[in-house]
Design an enzyme around this catalytic site. Sequence first.
Site, short mmCIF file in Angstrom:
data_model
loop_
_atom_site.label_atom_id
_atom_site.label_comp_id
_atom_site.label_asym_id
_atom_site.label_seq_id
_atom_site.Cartn_x
_atom_site.Cartn_y
_atom_site.Cartn_z
N ARG A 69 -0.61 -2.18 0.20
CA ARG A 69 0.49 -3.14 0.30
C ARG A 69 1.00 -3.14 1.73
O ARG A 69 0.98 -2.13 2.42
CB ARG A 69 1.64 -2.75 -0.64
CG ARG A 69 1.35 -3.01 -2.10
CD ARG A 69 2.59 -2.75 -2.96
NE ARG A 69 2.96 -1.37 -2.99
CZ ARG A 69 3.98 -0.83 -2.32
NH1 ARG A 69 4.76 -1.59 -1.57
NH2 ARG A 69 4.25 0.44 -2.40
N TYR A 197 -6.32 -7.29 -1.33
CA TYR A 197 -6.01 -5.98 -1.91
C TYR A 197 -5.01 -6.11 -3.07
O TYR A 197 -4.01 -6.82 -2.95
CB TYR A 197 -5.45 -5.02 -0.84
CG TYR A 197 -4.85 -3.81 -1.49
CD1 TYR A 197 -5.66 -2.77 -1.95
CD2 TYR A 197 -3.48 -3.72 -1.73
CE1 TYR A 197 -5.12 -1.69 -2.63
CE2 TYR A 197 -2.93 -2.64 -2.40
CZ TYR A 197 -3.76 -1.63 -2.84
OH TYR A 197 -3.22 -0.57 -3.52
N HIS A 226 11.20 -0.02 -11.35
CA HIS A 226 9.94 0.62 -10.97
C HIS A 226 9.85 1.96 -11.72
O HIS A 226 9.99 3.02 -11.11
CB HIS A 226 9.96 0.81 -9.45
CG HIS A 226 8.65 1.22 -8.86
ND1 HIS A 226 8.57 1.80 -7.60
CD2 HIS A 226 7.38 1.15 -9.31
CE1 HIS A 226 7.30 2.05 -7.32
NE2 HIS A 226 6.56 1.67 -8.33
N ARG A 379 -8.42 2.78 -5.83
CA ARG A 379 -7.75 2.51 -7.11
C ARG A 379 -8.70 2.35 -8.27
O ARG A 379 -9.87 2.01 -8.09
CB ARG A 379 -6.94 1.20 -6.98
CG ARG A 379 -5.85 1.23 -5.91
CD ARG A 379 -4.62 1.88 -6.45
NE ARG A 379 -3.58 2.04 -5.44
CZ ARG A 379 -2.27 2.07 -5.73
NH1 ARG A 379 -1.85 1.92 -6.97
NH2 ARG A 379 -1.40 2.27 -4.78
C1 OXD Z 1 3.09 1.48 -5.76
C2 OXD Z 1 2.04 1.19 -6.74
O1 OXD Z 1 2.81 1.40 -4.56
O2 OXD Z 1 2.32 1.31 -7.94
O3 OXD Z 1 4.19 1.81 -6.17
O4 OXD Z 1 0.92 0.82 -6.34
MN MN Z 2 4.39 1.54 -8.29
#
Ligand code: OXD
Ligand code: MN
Length: 595
Positions: A69, A197, A226, A379
Amino acid sequence: MTNNKYVLSWIDEMAAMTQPDKIVWIDGSEAQAEALRAEACSTGEMIKLNQEILPNCYLHRTAINDVARVEGRTFICTPTKEEAGNINNWMAPDEMYAKLKALYTGSMKGRTMYVIPYSMGVVGSDFAKYGIELTDSIYVVLNMLIMTRVGTNVLEALGDSPDYIKGLHARADIDEENRYITHFPQDNTIMSVNSGYGGNVLLGKKCFALRIASYLGRKEGWMAEHMLILGVEYPNGDIKYVTAAFPSACGKTNLAMLIPPKMLQEKGYKVWCVGDDIAWLRVNKEDGKLYAVNPENGFFGVAPGTNDKSNPNALATTMRDTIFTNVVHDTKNNTVWWEGLNDNPPAPGNAIDWKGNPWDCTKYDKKDKSTCGAHPNSRFTALAQNCPCISSEFNSLKGVPVSAIVFGGRRAKTAPLVYQSTSWQNGAFVGSIMASETTAAAAGAVGVVRRDPMAMRPFVGYNMGDYWAHWLAMGTKIPNPPKIFHVNWFRTDDEGHFIWPGFGDNMRVLLWILDRCEGKVDADITPIGYVPKAEDINIEGLDITLDTIKELLTVDKESWLADVENIKEFYAQVGDAVPQTMYDELAALEARLKA
Ligand code: OXD
Ligand code: MN
C-alpha cells in the site's frame, strides 16, 4: 445484467474515458472464473500450481515497484481540507478528478474492462453495502472473487437504487510517480490508478470497507473498524466475542486464528475466527449490544512467518483455492515457499524469487532484505470458508455480540500485558493513544514510536479528530457497550527478549478480559486503568513465574509521563478537531500519573 440506470450510465462514462476494447460483466459463476484463470495463465499473469498438492492455487508476481500500500499516494478528496484532516493526504475533488482524468483517458485501450458487482457483508443483510469495481486486471477480478461476495445476486439486491460504491481501477503503466489511490466520500467513489498490488486495487477492502465505510458509519450511526473478530468457546458451549485492533506487525492474523494452549484445549476451550482484518459494528435494537460482522469473504494475509507453529489455521486455509502473490516459486514441485514457512527452501536451480529471477537460498541473509526469496509483504488471498477454525457465525445476518474491544500495540516498556479502561469514554481515549514501536535492528534498541489510533491511522476516511468524536458519540448510543481493553504482547527484558510467550498463550489474557466483562474477577486500579491481580492470569503449564507476571503488569510512571508528552504532540498534529473530552482524559491521566 442490470437495468439500473445509475450503474449503466456510470459505466458508460468510465468506458468512454478509459476506452477498453470490450466490457465483461462478472457474474460470480465458477465457469467464468475458471475461464479467467485459464486466460491469466495463458498470458503469464498467473502460474497454475501443482493441483495435487495445492488444488485451485495460483501464483502471481506484481511489478517490482508495486508491492505494498502507498500511504503517501492515498488521498481523501473532500470539498474542504478540514473534512479530511491533517493525518490524511487531501486534494480538492475537482483538482483530483482532473488529474485522474488525464491518467485514465485511453488507459484501457487494447484491454478488457471487467465489471465486478460485489457486496461487503452477506448480500441482503442489514449490514451489507454494495459496490461495483471496474478493473482491467484479471488478477483483481480473481482476488475480488475470494475477498468479497461477487455476482448477479448483488445487482438484484441493489435493484434500481443509486446506493452503491463506485470503484474504478486501471493498471495504466504501473507508474509510481502517477500512482493514486483516491477516495471521494461525498460521491461514494474510489479511483485507483497505476498499481496492481492488492491493498491498492482490491477496492472492497481498505478503500471501501474502512475509508469510505468509516465515513458512512459516522453519517449513519455505526462503525467501520480495522479489527479482527474472534469467538472464545467455553467448555459449556457458551461463546463470547472479542474484536481487536492492532497496528501492522503485531500478530493480528495469528490472534484471529489462535489455537488455545493444550491445557485449555483439554478442558474444552476453543477459538473461532469471524474475521482477521475488518469489523463493521452496529447497535442491536433488541438487546442494546454492539454487534459485529466481518464484511469480507476471505483473508489477504502476509505469507512470510506463517507456518504450522505460528498459525497452523492460516497455513491450512491456503492449501486450496488460494492466490499467492510475490512468494518463491518452487519449480521442481510447482509449489510455493516463503521465509519462515519451514527450513526447506527449494534448492538453487529449483527456485524463482518474487521478482521472477533464479533464487539461491544459500545467499539468504536475514539482515539484508534484498536476499529474500519472497517479498516481506508477499501475500496469500484465501477463502475464509476454508479456514479450519472459521466461526459458524461467519455468514450471520445480524453479526455477533461483542463483549470486549481490545486495542494493542508493540511496546517494549510502557504498556502492561493487559489493562482495562474505566469507561467507554476512557476506552475511546485509550484507542486514540494507541502506538507501536518499530523493532530496531540493533539488539535491545527501542524503536521509533508511531501513534496509530485504533490502528486506523491510514484508514479513516475523514478527519481523525471527528472520528474520535464519533467514537465518543457511539458510547452514548450503545445501551450495553462492550468493555474496552489494551494489550501488549511485546514487553522485553533488559536484553531485549520478549517476556510473554504470546501466540496461543494470549488466550490466557483473553480469558481474564472476558472474566472482567462478566464481573467474575477483581482488578487493581492504577493511573492508566484496571490491571489484573497477577494470580488471576492463568499460568498453568507455562514456564513463567508469578513474579514475571507481576513484572509484565507494572505501570512505570516515568515512561508513561514521557508518553504523555508524545501524545500531546500527536494531538496537536491531529489539530483542532480533537474533542475536548480527549484532552480532558489526557489531562486526567497526567494528573493521576503525577499524584
Ligand atoms: C494492512 C493489511 O496493511 O491488512 O493492514 O494489509
Ligand atoms: Mn489490515
